[in-house]
Design a protein around this motif. Sequence first.
Motif: not given
Length: 367
Positions: A116-141
């Motif tokens: 879970y990654v805390g990038i906000r709704g007023d930000e225009n960026r993706e942040g760190y996305i792992s290249k490992k296929t077993n890690i999936q990022s979710i952005f609740p904000f």
Amino acid sequence: MKNKVRHVLGISGGKDSAALAIYLFQKYPSLDVEYYTCDTGKELDETYELIRNLEIYLGKKIVRLQAAGDSHEDPFDHFLKLYGGFLPSSGSRWCTRKLKLDPFEKWVGDDPVISYVGIRGDENREGYISKKTNIQSIFPFRQNIWSEDVVAKLLKNERIPNVLNWYGNTASDKLERIVEIVSEPLSAKFNQNNKLTALLELDTVAFNKVVFDYLKTTGYPLSVLDEFPLLKNKDVLIRNDIFQILRDSGVGVPKYYEGLPFEFNGSVGVYARSRSGCYFCFFQQKIEWVWLYEQHPEKFKLAVEYEKDGYTWMQDERLEDLIKPERIAQIKEEQIKRIEKVNSKKSSYLIDILAESEVEGCASCFI
């Protein structure tokens, strides 16, 4: 993936990750979230205070991850020696990789992980996305909780028939218009972002359910879950909301975000940090270095000592030059002018003054 799916959240010391931990704890208590922090040994005391406050609030230990755990030195100093004294910079962020990402990926191993990654709704960026296929990022904000790689695969033109079928299972009351949007192929005039925005605006929950159905056909960690509570999430949180969450919870805003007054030529200015991270972070603006010099002189002195090998934290200026009286005066004068400009726009928070630098850097360090 036979292992149990793990839900993890990294606490950087920043406002956004701290607020996200509180938000998930309050709104989705059924999620068994594991909290971790990657300790470089070079954080300010306020960062450790925030972590302690969060542990009390969450009633759960925040796991400390450290790179080079067998070394007798702090992780940063250990790797600095390996790099021959070469300080990290925006063009060579070895600190992020070695001190943050590598320890995290070692900790999760091969387990299927929702991060879970805390990038906000007023930000225009993706942040760190792992290249490992077993890690999936979710952005609740954000309105779009999914990572760019998932969206890109879902909205490929060849997948239009599948997407239409999945939407047919949603019972959305906007289905007629949704079908029109989905059926229109991506093109130069109608790109992926156009399509994504239109579908989210029509029915966010329906879009989330479609993504979840798509994920069932993939090897993403979420593919093994029968349900996911954030599918119904429609919240969009911005900077003001983050501060509100921290204050209302009692955890509090990290002190380095709180503005401190200074005087210059009869005028009063305010300074603070725009981010968490190491006290010598190379993404700091000049006024933040002045803040460090005046508020944490012992830390500033240590930062200066790292420049002894000829490498500098900033490409255009050494720290020993930045703290010359005439240079500090110039930086403070520029800060006051910036404050006056922001005040004319009726900004609520000092951090807005430093906001242009907030999108810089890796999410693993600063959110």
